[in-house]
Design a protein around this motif. Structure first.
Motif, PDB file in Angstrom:
ATOM      1  N   LEU A 161      13.144  10.787  -0.201  1.00  0.00           N
ATOM      2  CA  LEU A 161      13.622   9.430   0.049  1.00  0.00           C
ATOM      3  C   LEU A 161      14.045   8.782  -1.255  1.00  0.00           C
ATOM      4  O   LEU A 161      13.287   8.774  -2.236  1.00  0.00           O
ATOM      5  CB  LEU A 161      12.515   8.588   0.702  1.00  0.00           C
ATOM      6  CG  LEU A 161      12.844   7.104   0.891  1.00  0.00           C
ATOM      7  CD1 LEU A 161      14.008   6.917   1.852  1.00  0.00           C
ATOM      8  CD2 LEU A 161      11.615   6.348   1.376  1.00  0.00           C
ATOM      9  N   ALA A 162      15.249   8.252  -1.269  1.00  0.00           N
ATOM     10  CA  ALA A 162      15.760   7.504  -2.413  1.00  0.00           C
ATOM     11  C   ALA A 162      16.022   6.068  -1.954  1.00  0.00           C
ATOM     12  O   ALA A 162      16.629   5.852  -0.899  1.00  0.00           O
ATOM     13  CB  ALA A 162      17.054   8.124  -2.930  1.00  0.00           C
ATOM     14  N   VAL A 163      15.564   5.114  -2.740  1.00  0.00           N
ATOM     15  CA  VAL A 163      15.800   3.703  -2.437  1.00  0.00           C
ATOM     16  C   VAL A 163      16.678   3.124  -3.532  1.00  0.00           C
ATOM     17  O   VAL A 163      16.387   3.281  -4.721  1.00  0.00           O
ATOM     18  CB  VAL A 163      14.480   2.913  -2.334  1.00  0.00           C
ATOM     19  CG1 VAL A 163      14.759   1.430  -2.132  1.00  0.00           C
ATOM     20  CG2 VAL A 163      13.623   3.447  -1.198  1.00  0.00           C
ATOM     21  N   GLU A 164      17.740   2.483  -3.111  1.00  0.00           N
ATOM     22  CA  GLU A 164      18.631   1.779  -4.040  1.00  0.00           C
ATOM     23  C   GLU A 164      18.419   0.292  -3.826  1.00  0.00           C
ATOM     24  O   GLU A 164      18.413  -0.190  -2.688  1.00  0.00           O
ATOM     25  CB  GLU A 164      20.096   2.149  -3.779  1.00  0.00           C
ATOM     26  CG  GLU A 164      20.440   3.575  -4.128  1.00  0.00           C
ATOM     27  CD  GLU A 164      20.480   3.855  -5.624  1.00  0.00           C
ATOM     28  OE1 GLU A 164      20.220   2.947  -6.441  1.00  0.00           O
ATOM     29  OE2 GLU A 164      20.768   5.005  -5.983  1.00  0.00           O
ATOM     30  N   ILE A 165      18.224  -0.432  -4.911  1.00  0.00           N
ATOM     31  CA  ILE A 165      17.942  -1.854  -4.857  1.00  0.00           C
ATOM     32  C   ILE A 165      19.182  -2.577  -5.373  1.00  0.00           C
ATOM     33  O   ILE A 165      19.462  -2.554  -6.569  1.00  0.00           O
ATOM     34  CB  ILE A 165      16.699  -2.181  -5.689  1.00  0.00           C
ATOM     35  CG1 ILE A 165      15.543  -1.275  -5.243  1.00  0.00           C
ATOM     36  CG2 ILE A 165      16.330  -3.652  -5.552  1.00  0.00           C
ATOM     37  CD1 ILE A 165      14.506  -1.048  -6.294  1.00  0.00           C
ATOM     38  N   GLY A 184       0.787  -1.231   0.000  1.00  0.00           N
ATOM     39  CA  GLY A 184       0.000   0.000   0.000  1.00  0.00           C
ATOM     40  C   GLY A 184       0.818   1.279   0.000  1.00  0.00           C
ATOM     41  O   GLY A 184       0.309   2.346   0.352  1.00  0.00           O
ATOM     42  N   PHE A 185       2.077   1.200  -0.427  1.00  0.00           N
ATOM     43  CA  PHE A 185       2.903   2.399  -0.496  1.00  0.00           C
ATOM     44  C   PHE A 185       2.588   3.151  -1.790  1.00  0.00           C
ATOM     45  O   PHE A 185       2.282   2.532  -2.813  1.00  0.00           O
ATOM     46  CB  PHE A 185       4.389   2.052  -0.475  1.00  0.00           C
ATOM     47  CG  PHE A 185       4.841   1.385   0.783  1.00  0.00           C
ATOM     48  CD1 PHE A 185       4.569   1.937   2.024  1.00  0.00           C
ATOM     49  CD2 PHE A 185       5.555   0.200   0.746  1.00  0.00           C
ATOM     50  CE1 PHE A 185       4.986   1.326   3.190  1.00  0.00           C
ATOM     51  CE2 PHE A 185       5.969  -0.420   1.902  1.00  0.00           C
ATOM     52  CZ  PHE A 185       5.686   0.147   3.128  1.00  0.00           C
ATOM     53  N   PRO A 186       2.693   4.469  -1.770  1.00  0.00           N
ATOM     54  CA  PRO A 186       2.538   5.213  -3.026  1.00  0.00           C
ATOM     55  C   PRO A 186       3.597   4.743  -4.026  1.00  0.00           C
ATOM     56  O   PRO A 186       4.704   4.363  -3.629  1.00  0.00           O
ATOM     57  CB  PRO A 186       2.787   6.663  -2.631  1.00  0.00           C
ATOM     58  CG  PRO A 186       2.817   6.711  -1.150  1.00  0.00           C
ATOM     59  CD  PRO A 186       3.037   5.325  -0.644  1.00  0.00           C
ATOM     60  N   LYS A 187       3.250   4.771  -5.293  1.00  0.00           N
ATOM     61  CA  LYS A 187       4.206   4.336  -6.311  1.00  0.00           C
ATOM     62  C   LYS A 187       5.358   5.335  -6.385  1.00  0.00           C
ATOM     63  O   LYS A 187       5.136   6.533  -6.563  1.00  0.00           O
ATOM     64  CB  LYS A 187       3.513   4.228  -7.661  1.00  0.00           C
ATOM     65  CG  LYS A 187       4.404   3.666  -8.735  1.00  0.00           C
ATOM     66  CD  LYS A 187       3.664   3.503 -10.039  1.00  0.00           C
ATOM     67  CE  LYS A 187       4.592   2.946 -11.097  1.00  0.00           C
ATOM     68  NZ  LYS A 187       3.912   2.832 -12.382  1.00  0.00           N
ATOM     69  N   PRO A 188       6.591   4.848  -6.270  1.00  0.00           N
ATOM     70  CA  PRO A 188       7.729   5.759  -6.396  1.00  0.00           C
ATOM     71  C   PRO A 188       8.030   6.057  -7.862  1.00  0.00           C
ATOM     72  O   PRO A 188       7.597   5.339  -8.755  1.00  0.00           O
ATOM     73  CB  PRO A 188       8.872   4.945  -5.775  1.00  0.00           C
ATOM     74  CG  PRO A 188       8.509   3.522  -6.084  1.00  0.00           C
ATOM     75  CD  PRO A 188       6.999   3.473  -6.002  1.00  0.00           C
ATOM     76  N   ASP A 189       8.775   7.125  -8.088  1.00  0.00           N
ATOM     77  CA  ASP A 189       9.313   7.388  -9.412  1.00  0.00           C
ATOM     78  C   ASP A 189      10.541   6.509  -9.570  1.00  0.00           C
ATOM     79  O   ASP A 189      11.387   6.446  -8.672  1.00  0.00           O
ATOM     80  CB  ASP A 189       9.725   8.853  -9.567  1.00  0.00           C
ATOM     81  CG  ASP A 189       8.534   9.791  -9.570  1.00  0.00           C
ATOM     82  OD1 ASP A 189       7.453   9.377 -10.027  1.00  0.00           O
ATOM     83  OD2 ASP A 189       8.693  10.937  -9.113  1.00  0.00           O
ATOM     84  N   CYS A 190      10.650   5.833 -10.698  1.00  0.00           N
ATOM     85  CA  CYS A 190      11.806   4.975 -10.961  1.00  0.00           C
ATOM     86  C   CYS A 190      12.819   5.720 -11.806  1.00  0.00           C
ATOM     87  O   CYS A 190      12.472   6.339 -12.807  1.00  0.00           O
ATOM     88  CB  CYS A 190      11.365   3.699 -11.672  1.00  0.00           C
ATOM     89  SG  CYS A 190      10.345   2.645 -10.650  1.00  0.00           S
ATOM     90  N   ARG A 191      14.044   5.663 -11.363  1.00  0.00           N
ATOM     91  CA  ARG A 191      15.165   6.278 -12.087  1.00  0.00           C
ATOM     92  C   ARG A 191      14.971   7.762 -12.335  1.00  0.00           C
ATOM     93  O   ARG A 191      15.428   8.302 -13.342  1.00  0.00           O
ATOM     94  CB  ARG A 191      15.404   5.554 -13.403  1.00  0.00           C
ATOM     95  CG  ARG A 191      15.747   4.092 -13.285  1.00  0.00           C
ATOM     96  CD  ARG A 191      16.941   3.939 -12.458  1.00  0.00           C
ATOM     97  NE  ARG A 191      17.770   2.816 -12.827  1.00  0.00           N
ATOM     98  CZ  ARG A 191      18.948   2.640 -12.303  1.00  0.00           C
ATOM     99  NH1 ARG A 191      19.418   3.505 -11.461  1.00  0.00           N
ATOM    100  NH2 ARG A 191      19.655   1.609 -12.608  1.00  0.00           N
ATOM    101  N   ALA A 192      14.310   8.437 -11.413  1.00  0.00           N
ATOM    102  CA  ALA A 192      14.088   9.878 -11.533  1.00  0.00           C
ATOM    103  C   ALA A 192      15.397  10.624 -11.287  1.00  0.00           C
ATOM    104  O   ALA A 192      16.144  10.290 -10.362  1.00  0.00           O
ATOM    105  CB  ALA A 192      13.026  10.328 -10.535  1.00  0.00           C
ATOM    106  N   PRO A 215      18.524   7.408  -8.639  1.00  0.00           N
ATOM    107  CA  PRO A 215      18.270   6.270  -7.755  1.00  0.00           C
ATOM    108  C   PRO A 215      17.204   5.354  -8.348  1.00  0.00           C
ATOM    109  O   PRO A 215      16.400   5.769  -9.190  1.00  0.00           O
ATOM    110  CB  PRO A 215      17.762   6.914  -6.464  1.00  0.00           C
ATOM    111  CG  PRO A 215      18.240   8.328  -6.526  1.00  0.00           C
ATOM    112  CD  PRO A 215      18.268   8.683  -7.983  1.00  0.00           C
ATOM    113  N   ASP A 216      17.177   4.119  -7.880  1.00  0.00           N
ATOM    114  CA  ASP A 216      16.226   3.149  -8.405  1.00  0.00           C
ATOM    115  C   ASP A 216      14.781   3.564  -8.149  1.00  0.00           C
ATOM    116  O   ASP A 216      13.923   3.374  -9.004  1.00  0.00           O
ATOM    117  CB  ASP A 216      16.486   1.769  -7.794  1.00  0.00           C
ATOM    118  CG  ASP A 216      17.855   1.241  -8.190  1.00  0.00           C
ATOM    119  OD1 ASP A 216      18.279   1.460  -9.339  1.00  0.00           O
ATOM    120  OD2 ASP A 216      18.513   0.610  -7.336  1.00  0.00           O
ATOM    121  N   ALA A 217      14.493   4.105  -6.976  1.00  0.00           N
ATOM    122  CA  ALA A 217      13.137   4.547  -6.623  1.00  0.00           C
ATOM    123  C   ALA A 217      13.231   5.815  -5.794  1.00  0.00           C
ATOM    124  O   ALA A 217      14.114   5.949  -4.953  1.00  0.00           O
ATOM    125  CB  ALA A 217      12.403   3.459  -5.852  1.00  0.00           C
TER     126      ALA A 217
END
Length: 120
Positions: free
Chosen positions: A61-65, A31-39, A52-54
């Motif tokens: 917040l940047a998430v690296e996978i 149920g998390f909001p959809k992140p922007d990918c590779r923004a 970043p990946d998300a």
């Protein structure tokens, strides 16, 4: 979790890897909001733009996978730390996750993202 990931699987045109697709499925399942990918993010230090990946821009917040195939080299290990430092210096939070965490321990990552994103 694998069944959920397959049910929410998105087309690879949005992401650069199967791991990123799995992360998007994880976000949808929790149920998390959809992140922007590779923004693109300009950290304001005169260096190259970072992708970043998300990304959740409102929460900075940047998430690296991190997959083992790409991130296991000596060079990638050190470049990842420099990227993280540039993002943090620009006021971003950086979270790193792995395939193992997504598939085997997703509750840990979900708890962290719930706190940062303010999602219950």
């Amino acid at each position: 979790l694998r069944a959920t990931l397959n049910r929410y699987r998105v087309g690879s045109a949005v992401t650069d890897s199967e791991l990123e697709e799995a992360f998007l499925a994880f976000c949808a399942a929790h149920g998390f909001p959809k992140p922007d990918c590779r923004a693109a993010i300009d950290p304001g230090d005169g260096g190259v733009l970072l992708r970043p990946d998300a990304v959740w821009r409102d929460q900075r917040l940047a998430v690296e996978i991190d997959g083992e195939r790409i991130h296991r080299t000596h060079r990638a290990f050190h470049e990842d730390r420099i990227r993280d430092q540039r993002l943090v210096a620009a006021g971003w939070q950086v979270i790193r996750t792995t395939w193992v965490q997504l598939l085997e321990r997703p509750h840990e990552l979900a708890a962290v993202l719930q706190r940062i994103l303010g999602v219950n």
